[in-house]
Scaffold this active site. Structure first.
Site, mmCIF file in Angstrom:
data_model
loop_
_atom_site.group_PDB
_atom_site.id
_atom_site.type_symbol
_atom_site.label_atom_id
_atom_site.label_comp_id
_atom_site.label_asym_id
_atom_site.label_seq_id
_atom_site.Cartn_x
_atom_site.Cartn_y
_atom_site.Cartn_z
ATOM 1 C CD GLU A 100 -2.800 1.527 2.454
ATOM 2 O OE1 GLU A 100 -2.281 0.913 3.704
ATOM 3 O OE2 GLU A 100 -3.932 1.853 2.212
ATOM 4 C CD GLU A 233 3.565 11.408 13.841
ATOM 5 O OE1 GLU A 233 2.648 10.750 13.189
ATOM 6 O OE2 GLU A 233 3.614 12.518 13.842
#
Ligand code: FAD
Length: 263
Positions: A100, A233
């Site tokens: 993805e 993050e």
């Protein structure tokens, strides 16, 4: 829960992009809560036409509902629609996620495709909007966009030889950072016009066509880029762990049965 040759699934999944048009969905379900959280998951392909599937729109900051919350009530999935072994769902999901990230961050593009193309088009067509400061920023972003495009090309050629590695995370992280910087510049370039948001109609789009929308839409929509497909993050953690080989962050929850984790 397993029932002979079928699994019965109950639960809720938020933020499922294009669920309102999807015929099939990926479903990672917890099939054994007594195991630690990365174990005890199994990976299924879910038929979205099952009567137990209820797709409800979630309106986004743009005003539209590109994603949805999906409620599953007694959905029956044949065991033949399971991918990988029972309990191996996290492993299969990791492969999906790596693919993805390449699809999002390293898709094939022509030079000046997409968002950088939209802002350079405005620059060329609207000379009255130009300032020297914006010119400098546009040139820097143009170079960054071109560097990402060429890096993505090299990544895809490498992939032809095997599965994507963690490099896709770097491409996806750069994609998000760059898109937010480009759309910020785009709004500034449009001046007062950039601050007005023209259309707040609640729609459920059938595809993700960002570049043809106005600057205000693009600016708001790209805020989600640093969340969808893995937050920036988490991608930085993957780059630190798996590319830079830095020491892993301490984790206290990997060996505890999922059912005993505080929630
Ligand atoms: C536009 C959009 C479309 C989406 N489409 C889909 C979809 O189709 N299918 C789907 O399954 N999901 C989809 N999502 C959901 C998305 O994948 C998740 O929101 C995302 O992975 C973050 O997970 P979370 O919301 O549980 O946040 P959390 O994991 O709870 O994180 C909250 C915050 O804490 C930070 N954080 C968490 N853990 C760490 C850590 N270890 N170190 C440092 N920081 C940390 C995160 O970066 C984040 O800022 C979509 C989201 C958006 C915005």
């Amino acid at each position: 829960m397993r029932d002979g040759d079928e699994w019965i699934v109950d639960g809720q999944k938020v933020w499922t992009t294009m669920a309102h048009v999807a015929r099939w969905a990926i479903l990672v379900a917890r099939t054994d809560p007594s195991l630690p959280k990365h174990q005890g998951l199994s990976y299924f392909v879910c038929d979205m036409t099952d009567p137990g599937v209820d797709v409800r729109p979630l309106r986004q900051i743009t005003g539209e509902a590109e994603f949805n919350e999906v409620f599953l009530s007694g959905v029956r999935i044949p065991d033949t629609d399971r991918l990988g072994a029972v309990g191996e769902g996290w492993k299969v999901a990791t492969t999906t996620l790596m693919n993805e990230r390449v699809t999002i961050g390293a898709h094939a593009a022509e030079r000046e495709d997409g968002l950088i193309g939209a802002v350079t088009k405005t620059w060329r067509e609207r000379p009255e909007l130009r300032t020297p400061g914006l010119h400098d920023r546009l040139l820097r972003l143009w170079v960054d966009a071109e560097a990402l495009r060429l890096t993505a090309e090299r990544l895809r050629q490498g992939l032809a030889a095997g599965q994507p590695g963690p490099e896709g995370s770097a491409a996806k992280l750069t994609f998000a950072t760059l898109n937010q910087a480009i759309t910020g510049l785009d709004v500034e370039l449009h001046g007062e016009e950039g601050l007005s948001y023209k259309d707040w109609t609640m729609r459920r789009p059938k595809d993700a066509d960002w570049a043809s929308r106005d600057a205000g839409f693009r600016y708001l929509r790209m805020k989600g880029n640093s969340i969808e497909g893995g937050t920036s993050e988490i991608l930085r953690n993957i780059i630190a762990d798996r590319i830079m080989q830095l020491p892993k962050e301490p984790r206290g929850d990997v060996d505890i049965p999922w059912k005993d984790l505080p929630r």
